[in-house]
Design a protein around this motif. Sequence first.
Motif, mmCIF file in Angstrom:
data_model
loop_
_atom_site.group_PDB
_atom_site.id
_atom_site.type_symbol
_atom_site.label_atom_id
_atom_site.label_comp_id
_atom_site.label_asym_id
_atom_site.label_seq_id
_atom_site.Cartn_x
_atom_site.Cartn_y
_atom_site.Cartn_z
ATOM 1 N N SER A 11 13.457 67.130 69.019
ATOM 2 C CA SER A 11 12.550 67.212 68.881
ATOM 3 C C SER A 11 13.169 67.839 66.963
ATOM 4 O O SER A 11 13.664 66.654 65.775
ATOM 5 N N GLY A 12 12.666 68.263 66.036
ATOM 6 C CA GLY A 12 12.372 68.497 64.316
ATOM 7 C C GLY A 12 14.172 68.469 63.891
ATOM 8 O O GLY A 12 14.733 67.330 63.270
ATOM 9 N N THR A 13 14.675 69.422 64.457
ATOM 10 C CA THR A 13 16.221 69.705 64.543
ATOM 11 C C THR A 13 17.403 67.851 64.395
ATOM 12 O O THR A 13 18.217 67.656 63.791
ATOM 13 N N TRP A 32 16.802 66.550 61.862
ATOM 14 C CA TRP A 32 17.899 66.288 60.564
ATOM 15 C C TRP A 32 18.844 65.651 61.044
ATOM 16 O O TRP A 32 19.351 64.868 60.205
ATOM 17 N N PHE A 62 14.191 77.696 57.992
ATOM 18 C CA PHE A 62 14.483 76.574 57.788
ATOM 19 C C PHE A 62 15.270 75.311 57.130
ATOM 20 O O PHE A 62 16.271 75.031 57.755
ATOM 21 N N ASN A 93 8.447 71.770 53.050
ATOM 22 C CA ASN A 93 7.523 72.448 53.577
ATOM 23 C C ASN A 93 8.160 74.111 54.180
ATOM 24 O O ASN A 93 8.119 73.263 55.305
ATOM 25 N N THR A 129 8.837 76.585 56.350
ATOM 26 C CA THR A 129 7.769 77.160 57.497
ATOM 27 C C THR A 129 7.911 78.746 57.106
ATOM 28 O O THR A 129 6.988 79.227 57.822
ATOM 29 N N ASP A 152 13.031 67.429 54.680
ATOM 30 C CA ASP A 152 12.195 67.917 56.122
ATOM 31 C C ASP A 152 11.140 68.122 56.086
ATOM 32 O O ASP A 152 10.673 69.096 55.083
ATOM 33 N N GLN A 193 5.467 68.789 67.021
ATOM 34 C CA GLN A 193 4.059 69.636 67.694
ATOM 35 C C GLN A 193 3.841 70.820 66.759
ATOM 36 O O GLN A 193 3.129 71.313 66.583
ATOM 37 N N LYS A 194 3.775 69.829 65.932
ATOM 38 C CA LYS A 194 3.121 70.412 64.019
ATOM 39 C C LYS A 194 2.158 70.083 63.581
ATOM 40 O O LYS A 194 0.847 69.625 64.501
HETATM 41 C C1 LIG Z 1 9.619 73.604 63.002
HETATM 42 C C2 LIG Z 1 10.204 73.782 61.887
HETATM 43 C C3 LIG Z 1 11.736 72.692 61.975
HETATM 44 C C4 LIG Z 1 12.589 72.591 63.533
HETATM 45 O O1 LIG Z 1 11.563 71.520 64.585
HETATM 46 P P1 LIG Z 1 12.231 71.906 65.979
HETATM 47 O O2 LIG Z 1 11.091 70.863 66.468
HETATM 48 O O3 LIG Z 1 12.102 73.181 66.075
HETATM 49 O O4 LIG Z 1 13.322 71.501 66.446
HETATM 50 C C5 LIG Z 1 12.478 72.210 61.380
HETATM 51 N N1 LIG Z 1 11.409 72.396 59.609
HETATM 52 C C6 LIG Z 1 10.910 73.020 59.319
HETATM 53 C C7 LIG Z 1 10.063 72.760 58.055
HETATM 54 C C8 LIG Z 1 10.072 73.526 60.561
HETATM 55 O O5 LIG Z 1 8.986 73.744 60.151
#
Ligand SMILES: *Cc1c(COP(=O)(O)O)cnc(C)c1O
Length: 396
Positions: free
Chosen positions: A63-65, A68, A90, A141, A143, A170, A195-196
């Motif tokens: 996922s996004g994490t 990172w 975030f 951004n 969130t 990010d 997922q975004k």
């Molecule tokens: C959702 C989000 C994350 C985290 O991503 P995950 O997919 O939940 O690991 C990180 N940074 C921002 C700005 C986000 O909106």
Amino acid sequence: MPGFKGLAVPGPSNMPFQVRQAMDVALEDHRAPDFPDFTLPLLADLKKVFQTETGQVFIFPGSGTGGWESAISNTLSSGDKVLASVFGQFSHLWVDLCQRFGLSVDVVEAAWGTGVPLDAYEARLAADKNHKIKAVLVCHNETATGVTSDVAGVRRILDNLGHPALLFVDGVSSIASIDFRMEEWGVDVAVSGSQKGFMLPTGLAIVGVSQKAIEAKKTSTLPKCFFDYEDMIKANAGGYFPYTPAVTLLRGLRASVDMLLGEGLGNVFARHHRLAEGVRKAVAAWNLQNCAQEPKWYSDTVTAVLVPQGFDANDVIQTAYHQFDLSLGAGLSQVAGKVFRIGHLGWMNELMILQALGGVEMAMHSVGVPFEPGAGVGAAVRHFSETRASDRIAAE
Ligand SMILES: *Cc1c(COP(=O)(O)O)cnc(C)c1O
């Protein structure tokens, strides 16, 4: 309750039917001889979404994490100094990740509702004559508060000072929804997730990486394995992956990228802006405040709305969910109970926005927040009627 559930959280976002259908396939052999016919064009098209020519885009299960983590572990070493700012949950969590990796993080605290403080970044970088700062972090951004920051501004500061630090962004809730120019802004690692803006289920970290970041790996001593860029580069060169890729999600990603490029990125960004303006007009008509303190910070993918003193935003969120089947985003950490968030990214149109605004009005009315029912919906209706969906930039 019968009927669609409303999903107005800033991720996971609504999934288009085309994407769902693309994933309704038998599992397939990721080492098949013709698999690269599918993967190589997908990787090439992702570069268009990230707006990079010289960079590469990697797709990791995660996922996004995870994205990172890949930025940090591939390029830096224990004790390295990085510059970051915190103004929401975030941006806070990325700093926390850096600290857990043993980096020395120079954290600039900014008010929640503002974004990356360019003046403070400039001062810190100007004072860093020996170039101890190895990377600069930007949450494009935020969130949690609905704040968009000026990545190009950070690039300008680095360039004006001739500072060689890597620039990590990010872009989890901006890429594919808000204009993001990896090449033009000289971004070294750009992190996103599935997922975004990509309108998929959670499960992929999608990461744009510059040649400079790939170079930085030569001096980096942090351990890397699952997210090792070099393993990915080697396998991707032939259209394969270093381990089993999430093939079903890749099929969905193909459909999503086709939709984004088919609409035209400029149109995608313009659509998000127009829908977001409708939401902001509604917030103003409710006489409520946007958590983002000034228009320059307004996010086109999520709006955090401050509830009046004496009200608990969680009551609005719970009521919306239990009575009206509408999911709104909760306030996180410092703004818990103070804001509810309306996600307006991804597969969204005017009527879906009006549904979300109508649900917010019903929930607020039900818990006694003072406002004139219909005021926000009406303001959005007026905005959408006065601006046209066809007021779009010609598809590139
Ligand atoms: C959702 C989000 C994350 C985290 O991503 P995950 O997919 O939940 O690991 C990180 N940074 C921002 C700005 C986000 O909106």
